[in-house]
Design an enzyme around this catalytic site. Structure first.
Site, PDB file in Angstrom:
ATOM      1  N   HIS A 265       0.902  -1.181  -0.043  1.00 45.15           N
ATOM      2  CA  HIS A 265      -0.189  -0.026  -0.122  1.00 45.15           C
ATOM      3  C   HIS A 265       0.788   1.432  -0.059  1.00 45.15           C
ATOM      4  O   HIS A 265       0.737   2.048  -0.817  1.00 45.15           O
ATOM      5  CB  HIS A 265      -0.847  -0.065   1.131  1.00 45.15           C
ATOM      6  CG  HIS A 265      -1.859   1.294   1.290  1.00 45.15           C
ATOM      7  ND1 HIS A 265      -3.103   1.162   1.194  1.00 45.15           N
ATOM      8  CD2 HIS A 265      -1.657   2.431   1.884  1.00 45.15           C
ATOM      9  CE1 HIS A 265      -3.528   2.242   1.319  1.00 45.15           C
ATOM     10  NE2 HIS A 265      -2.668   3.253   1.758  1.00 45.15           N
ATOM     11  N   GLU A 266       1.626   1.498   0.901  1.00 46.87           N
ATOM     12  CA  GLU A 266       2.527   2.557   1.112  1.00 46.87           C
ATOM     13  C   GLU A 266       3.554   2.768  -0.194  1.00 46.87           C
ATOM     14  O   GLU A 266       3.941   3.758  -0.479  1.00 46.87           O
ATOM     15  CB  GLU A 266       3.513   2.566   2.252  1.00 46.87           C
ATOM     16  CG  GLU A 266       2.589   2.504   3.741  1.00 46.87           C
ATOM     17  CD  GLU A 266       1.615   3.625   3.941  1.00 46.87           C
ATOM     18  OE1 GLU A 266       1.595   4.697   3.357  1.00 46.87           O
ATOM     19  OE2 GLU A 266       0.582   3.145   4.334  1.00 46.87           O
TER      20      GLU A 266
HETATM   21 ZN    ZN Z   1      -3.071   5.092   2.133  1.00 45.51          ZN
END
Ligand code: ZN
Length: 500
Positions: A265-266
Site C-alpha cells: 500500500h505505502e
Molecule cells: Zn494510504
C-alpha cells in the site's frame, strides 16, 4: 512590472518553501522512527521556529502582491507557472480569509485535541474527548463560512479534501456503491465461514518479514536510493519531493499479511511521488494531486494487484522460501483466499476490500449529521454503535473500538473519509482502462510490474498537481468517473472467491 523577474521570485519562493517543508518533515519523521524520547520539547521548539519562519516568508504583502500580479498576467505565463500561480493563489486567498488569531487558536486546539484523543482512545473515555470534538466542529463550521459562506459547511470541507466533491455528488456515489455491495455482502455471508485464514496468524519471524518487505519493494520497482523504509506504530508515507520519499510499516509477529499489505500500500503511494515529472521538482505542484487520487494508487497496488491470484501466485515461492515452516502445506490458492476473506468487523483499517466502503459510509453519514446539527457530538457513541449494527451487523463493545478508533476528527479532518472510498473506486476504473492496453494480470503473474508502473506514470504520476483530480481521472480512463466499475470489480472478484 517585469514579469520575468516576478516569475523568478515566485519560483525561488516555492523552492524555499519546499526546503523548509523538507527540513521540518524530516525532523518529524525522525521523531517517529526511533529518535530518543527525551527530545520532544526541543524538537517542538525547533519545529515551531521553522513554522513561524515559513509563515513569515510566505504570508506577507509582498507574496500577496506577487500572486496578484502573476494572476493578472496569467495568459502570458507558461502552463506550469500558470498552474503554480492558480494553486498558490487559491491557498493564499484561504489563508487571508482567516483572522490570524483564529488560525493560531486553531493550531493550539488541534495539538491539544489530538493528544486528548490519544488518551481518550487508550482509556475508552469518550467524555474526555467530547469538549475538544465540539470545539473542533465549531471551528470547522466557522472556517467553512470564511472560505465560502454561500455553501453548506460540510460541502466546503468535502471540496477542500477532494476538489469537486459535495454531498449531492457523494450521496449519489455512496447510494450506487451501497446498492451494489449490500446484496453482494449478504450473499458472501450466507456462504458461512468457508475460508480458513488461521495460518496467517501463526508466528512469522520479524527478521524474515523485513526481508519480505525488501523483496516486495524491489518487485514493485521502487528505487531504494530515493525511498526509505522504517518502522512506526502506524504505517504511513511521507514525501518531500520525487527524490526523497519515506514509507513505514509495522511488523506483527502473529499477523504476516498486515505488514506485507501495508508495504505494498505505502509503496503504491511512493511510486506516485517518485514518478512525478522532473520539471515539477521544487514547485508547489510536485506531489500527488489529491487524497482520493493518492489512495487510488495505494489501493490499486495493495488490492487490485497485491490481492490478485496472479500476484499471490507469483510471490508465493518467495513466501515459502522465507517462511518454510509457517507455510508448510499451504498453497498459493489458499493464501490468496485467506488474504481476501470478507467478514464484517469493527475496525476500519483492518477491514477487507468488500466491507471497507461500509466503514466509510458510516462515517460519511455521521459527518453529514454532525454538520447539519441533526446529531450532537455528545450523541456520537450511540449513533455510531447503531450504525455499525445497521451497516455491518456488528456490536461495538466500547468506544475505543468504536467512535474513538480513528484520529481524523481530532485533527480537524472532518470530510476526509469519503476520499478513501472514492480512491478505491477510482482504482477499479483505472484498472479497466489499463486492461485495454496491457495484460495487467498476466504481467502481475510474471512479476513484471514495470509496464504497469510505466502506464500509470504516463497517465497519472508524472502530472503531479498539474491537472485537477476530476480531469486527471477522466483523461486517464477516457471517461468521467463512474462508481459502476468499482461495484462490478468487487462483484466479479468476490463471486469467484466465494463461488456465488
Ligand atoms: Zn494510504
Amino acid at each position: 512590472m517585469d514579469l520575468k523577474k516576478s516569475v523568478a521570485e515566485f519560483k525561488a519562493l516555492q523552492k524555499t518553501m519546499m526546503a523548509y517543508n523538507h527540513a521540518s518533515g524530516l525532523l518529524y519523521y525522525d521523531s517517529v522512527t526511533g529518535a530518543p524520547g527525551g527530545i520532544t520539547d526541543a524538537l517542538g521548539d525547533t519545529l515551531g521556529t521553522l513554522e513561524a519562519e515559513l509563515h513569515r516568508l510566505y504570508v506577507n504583502d509582498r507574496t500577496a502582491a506577487l500572486l496578484d500580479e502573476l494572476w493578472e498576467s496569467r495568459d502570458a505565463l507558461d502552463a506550469q507557472t500558470r498552474r503554480e500561480t492558480e494553486e498558490s493563489k487559491k491557498d493564499y486567498d484561504k489563508i487571508r480569509k482567516i483572522p490570524v488569531e483564529e488560525m493560531v487558536a486553531y493550531s493550539v486546539l488541534q495539538n491539544k485535541s489530538q493528544a486528548v484523543w490519544h488518551e481518550a482512545k487508550k482509556t475508552n473515555d469518550f467524555a474526555l474527548f467530547l469538549p475538544y470534538l465540539e470545539k473542533m466542529l465549531e471551528t470547522m463550521k466557522r472556517f467553512a463560512g470564511y472560505y465560502d459562506g454561500a455553501k453548506a459547511p460540510y460541502d466546503v470541507w468535502l471540496n477542500e479534501f477532494e476538489e469537486g466533491f459535495s454531498t449531492e455528488y457523494l450521496d449519489g456515489f455512496f447510494a450506487a456503491v451501497r446498492g451494489g455491495l449490500a446484496p453482494l455482502l449478504r450473499r458472501v455471508l450466507d456462504k458461512g465461514d468457508v475460508i480458513d485464514d488461521r495460518f496467517l496468524f501463526q508466528r512469522f519471524p520479524v527478521e524474515q518479514q523485513r526481508r519480505l518487505s525488501d523483496y516486495l519493494m524491489d518487485l514493485m520497482t521502487i528505487d531504494r536510493a530515493h525511498c526509505g523504509l522504517a518502522e512506526t506504530e502506524h504505517p504511513f508515507t511521507i514525501n518531500f519531493s520525487k527524490y526523497d520519499v519515506r514509507i513505514t510499516t509495522h511488523y506483527y509477529e502473529d499477523a504476516v499479511a498486515s505488514s506485507m499489505y501495508s508495504v505494498i500500500h505505502e509503496s503504491g503511494h511512493a511510486l506516485y511521488e517518485l514518478h512525478v515529472a522532473d520539471e515539477l521538482y521544487g514547485s508547489c505542484l510536485s506531489g500527488g494531486v489529491s487524497m482520493g487520487v493518492h489512495e487510488s494508487q495505494s489501493r490499486f497496488w495493495e488490492n487490485i494487484i497485491g490481492r490478485s491470484p496472479e500476484f499471490v501466485g507469483c510471490i508465493f515461492p518467495k513466501l515459502q522460501e522465507l517462511f518454510p515452516q509457517e507455510l508448510k502445506g499451504v498453497t498459493a490458492e489458499r493464501f490468496y483466499r485467506a488474504v481476501n476473506k470478507a467478514a464484517p468487523s469493527l475496525i476500519r483499517t483492518e477491514a477487507d476490500e468488500l466491507t471497507y466502503p461500509l466503514h466509510i459510509m458510516v462515517r460519511y453519514e455521521i459527518e453529514k449529521k454532525l454538520f447539519s446539527g441533526e446529531v450532537k457530538p455528545a450523541e456520537l457513541p450511540e449513533v455510531w454503535n447503531a450504525m455499525y449494527r445497521e451497516y455491518l451487523g456488528v456490536t461495538v463493545p466500547d468506544d475505543t473500538h468504536g467512535v474513538l478508533q480513528d484520529s481524523h476528527w481530532s485533527g480537524g479532518q472532518i470530510g476526509y473519509f469519503p476520499s478513501y472510498a472514492v480512491g478505491s473506486a477510482y482504482s477499479a476504473q483505472i484498472l479497466r482502462a489499463m486492461q485495454k492496453d496491457l495484460d495487467v494480470f498476466g504481467l502481475a503473474g510474471r512479476g513484471e510490474l514495470a509496464p504497469i508502473v510505466g502506464w500509470l506514470t504516463e497517465r497519472i504520476y508524472r502530472f503531479g498537481c498539474m491537472k485537477k483530480p476530476v480531469d486527471l481521472i477522466r483523461d486517464c480512463c477516457g471517461a468521467a468517473f463512474d462508481p459502476r466499475f468499482y461495484v462490478d470489480y468487487l462483484t466479479e472478484k468476490y463471486t469467484k472467491i466465494y463461488d456465488l
